[in-house]
Design an enzyme around this catalytic site. Structure first.
Site, short mmCIF file in Angstrom:
data_model
loop_
_atom_site.label_atom_id
_atom_site.label_comp_id
_atom_site.label_asym_id
_atom_site.label_seq_id
_atom_site.Cartn_x
_atom_site.Cartn_y
_atom_site.Cartn_z
N CYS A 259 -24.76 -16.57 25.43
CA CYS A 259 -23.96 -15.40 25.79
C CYS A 259 -24.80 -14.52 26.70
O CYS A 259 -26.04 -14.58 26.66
CB CYS A 259 -23.60 -14.64 24.52
SG CYS A 259 -22.72 -13.10 24.82
N THR B 17 -25.40 -11.56 26.21
CA THR B 17 -26.25 -10.80 25.29
C THR B 17 -27.59 -11.52 25.06
O THR B 17 -28.65 -10.90 25.04
CB THR B 17 -25.52 -10.64 23.93
OG1 THR B 17 -24.29 -9.99 24.18
CG2 THR B 17 -26.33 -9.85 22.94
N HIS C 100 -29.76 -10.97 27.99
CA HIS C 100 -30.39 -9.63 27.97
C HIS C 100 -31.61 -9.64 27.04
O HIS C 100 -32.64 -9.05 27.34
CB HIS C 100 -29.41 -8.57 27.48
CG HIS C 100 -28.30 -8.29 28.45
ND1 HIS C 100 -28.53 -7.89 29.74
CD2 HIS C 100 -26.96 -8.38 28.32
CE1 HIS C 100 -27.37 -7.74 30.37
NE2 HIS C 100 -26.39 -8.04 29.53
N HIS D 125 -25.07 -16.00 18.67
CA HIS D 125 -23.90 -15.65 17.85
C HIS D 125 -22.66 -16.46 18.23
O HIS D 125 -21.60 -16.22 17.70
CB HIS D 125 -23.61 -14.15 17.94
CG HIS D 125 -23.35 -13.70 19.35
ND1 HIS D 125 -24.35 -13.28 20.18
CD2 HIS D 125 -22.23 -13.67 20.07
CE1 HIS D 125 -23.84 -12.98 21.35
NE2 HIS D 125 -22.55 -13.22 21.33
N GLU D 126 -22.81 -17.40 19.19
CA GLU D 126 -21.66 -18.22 19.57
C GLU D 126 -21.99 -19.64 19.12
O GLU D 126 -22.82 -20.31 19.73
CB GLU D 126 -21.47 -18.18 21.10
CG GLU D 126 -21.28 -16.78 21.63
CD GLU D 126 -21.05 -16.72 23.14
OE1 GLU D 126 -21.08 -17.78 23.81
OE2 GLU D 126 -20.83 -15.61 23.65
N CYS E 153 -14.77 -1.26 12.68
CA CYS E 153 -15.73 -0.80 11.67
C CYS E 153 -16.93 -0.17 12.37
O CYS E 153 -17.54 -0.80 13.23
CB CYS E 153 -16.19 -1.98 10.80
SG CYS E 153 -17.57 -1.56 9.71
N ILE F 187 -15.91 -14.56 30.54
CA ILE F 187 -14.80 -13.89 29.84
C ILE F 187 -13.64 -13.64 30.79
O ILE F 187 -12.48 -13.88 30.45
CB ILE F 187 -15.30 -12.59 29.15
CG1 ILE F 187 -16.34 -12.97 28.07
CG2 ILE F 187 -14.14 -11.82 28.53
CD1 ILE F 187 -16.94 -11.80 27.33
N ARG G 15 -17.81 -18.87 40.60
CA ARG G 15 -17.07 -18.39 39.43
C ARG G 15 -15.60 -18.15 39.78
O ARG G 15 -14.72 -18.41 38.96
CB ARG G 15 -17.72 -17.12 38.90
CG ARG G 15 -19.01 -17.45 38.18
CD ARG G 15 -19.62 -16.29 37.48
NE ARG G 15 -20.45 -16.77 36.38
CZ ARG G 15 -21.15 -15.98 35.58
NH1 ARG G 15 -21.11 -14.67 35.75
NH2 ARG G 15 -21.88 -16.49 34.61
N TYR H 134 -13.31 -3.66 22.02
CA TYR H 134 -14.57 -4.10 21.43
C TYR H 134 -14.31 -5.30 20.53
O TYR H 134 -13.43 -5.25 19.67
CB TYR H 134 -15.22 -2.96 20.64
CG TYR H 134 -16.56 -3.32 20.05
CD1 TYR H 134 -17.60 -3.72 20.89
CD2 TYR H 134 -16.77 -3.29 18.68
CE1 TYR H 134 -18.83 -4.08 20.35
CE2 TYR H 134 -18.01 -3.64 18.14
CZ TYR H 134 -19.03 -4.04 18.99
OH TYR H 134 -20.25 -4.39 18.46
#
Ligand code: NAD
Ligand code: ZN
Length: 352
Positions: free
Chosen positions: A42, A44, A47, A67-68, A111, A179, A204, A290
């Site tokens: 990702c 992220t 980064h 996280h993917e 949350c 995305i 892209r 989000y």
């Protein structure tokens, strides 16, 4: 006896990411241990690799990133029901508190106490990861693991694009990153009329066209205004900001039709300004977006793929985890869609 596993660890407060041998984690109460099959890279993760200001502020060295992912359940912690060893699963990367007003109202994606897998606790760039059972999403047999690996960003695209009714509408997407590319496909899939997408990267934009965009615009050569004239419309009904670029955001506002609806997903730089006349006099609606809905967006994604959504067109590189450095280079250069890393030896078997 503690067993060990390979994992990509941000072990130092400096640019880089390192493959290390670390202990296999143990699932606690209501958690499961997942043996990874695939992990996707990702923005992220890039980064964190580059160690930019956001990463310096957010990441504690020693973290396993990622996280993917998709994998199979290896062990169940105490109290877990509804799953068994061997089930193939992906997982929602946001662990929510379950106690706040939004969680209790079924709005877990809002949350305020979210903990991020691979950001605030150890993630899925490893042979094994521990996640709460409530975050699991079971993957039907018909969906290949290399696609299930990136349901997380597919979810960002779906949550953002499906915020508004798109049937017959003219949509402008700014930013054809992974995305934006997937979002273009979703807008087409659910029946938008014109799906126009912008970027500064022709490779892209080509992927976005493949995915279903009806008009691609390289903003270094063409203006969105010219495309509005060419299409003979007064402006766009729906805007999806997916670049995180302030001039793209302002271009989008200027090309919206009166009463248009704008969903903001891209992370805009601090202090980004806009021409408020565009928002106020045109009565635009702006929505911050989000994450993704838990778990309605996951349901929609799964059913879209099962009913023919061409998610595979967003996957450009399926590589062995041993080549992770190459994957991170591709992602920072931007000449890729999704890059998925394999832990199983699948790539070697397929090319043998
Ligand atoms: P990405 O950085 O790969 O994609 C951004 C794209 O925008 C790139 O292809 C880039 O070339 C393009 N771009 C740059 N300048 C442009 C301009 N002036 N006009 C048009 N396009 C331009 O990122 P991604 O993974 O596709 O994610 C998209 C954005 O969403 C990023 O800003 C990311 O940080 C953000 N994001 C937000 C959430 C959330 O929950 N809100 C979740 C994931 C990602
Ligand atoms: Zn992600």
């Amino acid at each position: 006896m503690t067993q060990t596993m390979r994992a990509l660890v941000k072990s130092e407060a400096a640019p880089g990411i390192w493959m290390e041998e670390v202990p296999v984690p143990e699932p606690g109460t209501n958690e499961v241990l997942v043996r990874l099959e695939k992990t996707a890279i990702c923005g992220t993760d890039v980064h964190i690799h580059q160690w930019d200001d956001w990463a310096k502020r957010t990441i504690k060295p020693g973290l396993i990133i990622g996280h993917e992912f998709v994998g199979r359940i290896e062990a169940l912690g105490r109290g877990v029901s509804g799953y068994k060893v061997g089930d193939r699963v992906s997982a929602e990367g946001h662990i929510v508190c379950g106690h706040c007003r939004n969680c209790r109202a079924g709005r877990q994606h809002l949350c305020p106490n979210t903990v991020g897998i691979g950001v605030n606790r150890n993630g899925g760039f490893a042979e094994y990861v521990v996640v709460p059972a409530s975050n699991l999403w079971p993957i039907p047999d018909e969906i290949p693991s290399e696609l299930a690996a990136f349901f997380d960003p597919f979810g960002n695209a779906a949550h953002c694009a499906l915020q508004h009714d798109l049937v017959g509408e003219d949509v402008l997407i700014t930013g054809a990153g992974p995305i934006g590319i997937i979002a273009a496909g979703i807008c087409r899939h659910v029946g938008a009329r014109h799906v126009v997408i912008t970027d500064v990267n022709d490779y892209r934009l080509g992927l976005a066209k493949d995915m279903g965009a009806s008009r691609i615009v390289n903003v270094t050569r063409e203006s969105i205004g010219d495309v509005v004239e060419e299409l003979d419309i007064e402006g766009f009904d729906i805007g999806l900001e997916m670049s995180g670029n302030s001039s793209a955001f302002n271009d989008l506002l200027h090309n919206m039709y009166h009463g248009g609806k704008v969903a903001l997903l891209g992370l805009l730089p601090e202090g980004t300004g806009c021409d408020w006349d565009q928002v106020i006099f045109k009565g635009l609606e702006l929505h911050g977006i989000y994450g993704r809905r838990m778990y309605e967006t996951w349901y929609k994604m799964t059913q879209m793929v099962l009913s023919g959504f061409p998610l595979e067109r967003a996957l450009t590189h399926h590589i062995s985890i041993d080549d992770f450095e190459h994957g991170f280079e591709l992602m920072s250069a931007g000449n890729c869609g999704k890059v998925v890393c394999d832990w199983t030896g699948d790539i070697e078997r397929r090319s043998a």
